[in-house]
Every structure is written in structure tokens, then in C-alpha cells.
Design a protein around this motif. Structure first.
Motif, mmCIF file in Angstrom:
data_model
loop_
_atom_site.group_PDB
_atom_site.id
_atom_site.type_symbol
_atom_site.label_atom_id
_atom_site.label_comp_id
_atom_site.label_asym_id
_atom_site.label_seq_id
_atom_site.Cartn_x
_atom_site.Cartn_y
_atom_site.Cartn_z
ATOM 1 N N SER A 184 -74.829 -59.003 -145.584
ATOM 2 C CA SER A 184 -75.289 -58.317 -146.785
ATOM 3 C C SER A 184 -75.225 -56.804 -146.559
ATOM 4 C CB SER A 184 -76.717 -58.730 -147.127
ATOM 5 O OG SER A 184 -76.752 -60.102 -147.464
ATOM 6 N N SER A 215 -72.841 -62.121 -155.188
ATOM 7 C CA SER A 215 -74.289 -62.304 -155.296
ATOM 8 C C SER A 215 -74.903 -60.963 -154.925
ATOM 9 C CB SER A 215 -74.781 -63.422 -154.374
ATOM 10 O OG SER A 215 -74.539 -63.105 -153.025
ATOM 11 N N TYR A 216 -75.925 -60.575 -155.650
ATOM 12 C CA TYR A 216 -76.497 -59.249 -155.445
ATOM 13 C C TYR A 216 -77.975 -59.260 -155.809
ATOM 14 C CZ TYR A 216 -76.324 -58.753 -160.483
ATOM 15 O OH TYR A 216 -76.522 -58.950 -161.822
ATOM 16 N N ALA A 217 -78.681 -58.208 -155.409
ATOM 17 C CA ALA A 217 -80.103 -58.076 -155.732
ATOM 18 C C ALA A 217 -80.440 -56.620 -155.976
ATOM 19 C CB ALA A 217 -80.957 -58.605 -154.590
ATOM 20 N N ALA A 251 -80.740 -57.286 -162.359
ATOM 21 C CA ALA A 251 -81.146 -58.248 -161.340
ATOM 22 C C ALA A 251 -82.647 -58.330 -161.176
ATOM 23 C CB ALA A 251 -80.519 -57.903 -159.991
ATOM 24 N N PHE A 293 -82.160 -62.399 -156.410
ATOM 25 C CA PHE A 293 -80.703 -62.380 -156.349
ATOM 26 C C PHE A 293 -80.128 -62.853 -157.673
ATOM 27 C CE2 PHE A 293 -80.570 -61.674 -151.824
ATOM 28 C CZ PHE A 293 -79.340 -61.030 -151.673
ATOM 29 N N GLN A 352 -78.354 -54.513 -153.269
ATOM 30 C CA GLN A 352 -77.725 -55.199 -152.148
ATOM 31 C C GLN A 352 -76.679 -56.182 -152.666
ATOM 32 O OE1 GLN A 352 -79.817 -58.593 -150.064
ATOM 33 N NE2 GLN A 352 -79.961 -57.027 -148.466
ATOM 34 N N GLY A 370 -74.699 -59.474 -151.441
ATOM 35 C CA GLY A 370 -75.045 -60.482 -150.451
ATOM 36 C C GLY A 370 -73.911 -61.047 -149.630
ATOM 37 N N SER A 407 -70.402 -63.166 -150.600
ATOM 38 C CA SER A 407 -69.694 -62.716 -151.812
ATOM 39 C C SER A 407 -68.202 -62.671 -151.456
ATOM 40 C CB SER A 407 -70.179 -61.318 -152.216
ATOM 41 O OG SER A 407 -71.535 -61.351 -152.585
#
Length: 166
Positions: free
Chosen positions: A29, A59-61, A118, A122, A153, A155, A158
Motif C-alpha cells: 500500500s 482499492s483505496y482509502a 472514500a 476502503f 492510500q 492499497g 491494486s
């Protein structure tokens, strides 16, 4: 070798693999605290001349701050042109939880910055399009944190995939 197959061409492993997808994924990440969009070093592929179908799944946050998330676009060097539009699908800007998310689906240019929401959990996005490559170069997914929130972030796992289609 020329593309596509021509009568009398020799069968080689390189020739057989011309249409196999090329995929890269994030090994770890990555967090960013800047709102300046820049290419992701791991979500990048060197593409040879031809026409390529490209897809990215991320995928992200964000942070617990409302309206946090990421801003994304594509990094295309000279010699690469987006054919038509970049298709995007993911949580709309302002989405802040996984229980009730407003989704966006739209078509955009490669360098249009798209904000995905987001919140603190996530989320995931996907983008795809067709690229014509006249000069070999590196195609990359580019991103930054959205204006709200301390950081964002992308992930592990990805991925970015390209398949030569012509």
C-alpha cells in the motif's frame, strides 16, 4: 514483427504472446499527503506501438474526514493517444462510508482529474479505455489525495492491465 499475423509467418513464442495481457500490481500500500497528481511507480506499463485495451482496478482509502478520497487521471507520454473516452466507475466525490455509497459512471479524457470519495474505509474504482501507441512509452495510473483529509492510500493488490488488440 509486424502485426497482425500474415501468411507464411514463423510461429514463435514472442508471436504467440503478443495478445497475452500484461499485468502489474501494487506490492505494498502507498499513502500520499499531497494534492498534486503524479504517476504511480508500480501501476505503470511500458507499451509498444499498437492499439491497447487498458484497465485499472484500484482499492483505496481516505481518512475519517468527510469528502476524503483520491483524485485520479492517466499519465500518457507523447506518442500515446486515448481513443474515444476513459470509462470510469467508482464512489462519487463526497461518499464517506461503505453502507450507502453514491456511485459515478462517466466518460472522460485521459487527463481529466476524477475525484472518488472514500471516507475512512476502503473503496474501489475501475477505469478502462483504448490507447493508440505510435511511440513506445510508459502508461501509468496517476493519483493524489482529494482536497479533504490528511492523506489517502492506494492499497496492495491494486492492478493495471493492458492487452494489445491491434
Amino acid at each position: 514483427m509486424p502485426f497482425p499475423w500474415q501468411p507464411g509467418m514463423r510461429l514463435t513464442d514472442t508471436r504467440l504472446n503478443e495478445h497475452s495481457p500484461v499485468t502489474v500490481s501494487k506490492a505494498a500500500s502507498e499513502s500520499r499527503a499531497s494534492t498534486v497528481v503524479s504517476a504511480d511507480a508500480e501501476l505503470a506499463l511500458l507499451l509498444a506501438p499498437g492499439r491497447w485495451s487498458v484497465a485499472v482496478h484500484v482499492s483505496y482509502a481516505g481518512t475519517a474526514t468527510a469528502n476524503s478520497g483520491i483524485v485520479a487521471q492517466w499519465s500518457l507520454p507523447s506518442g500515446m493517444v486515448l481513443v474515444g473516452f476513459r470509462l470510469v466507475n467508482g464512489p462519487a466525490a463526497g461518499s464517506s462510508g461503505s453502507a450507502s455509497v453514491s456511485m459515478r459512471a462517466s466518460v472522460n479524457s485521459a487527463t481529466t482529474s476524477i475525484e472518488y470519495g472514500a471516507g475512512s474505509g476502503f473503496a474501489a474504482l475501475e477505469e478502462s479505455g483504448i490507447i493508440d501507441v505510435s511511440t513506445a512509452g510508459t502508461f501509468a495510473f496517476a493519483w493524489a489525495k482529494a482536497a479533504a483529509g490528511a492523506s489517502a492510500q492506494v492499497g496492495i493488490g491494486s492492478w493495471l492491465e493492458a492487452r494489445r488488440i491491434a
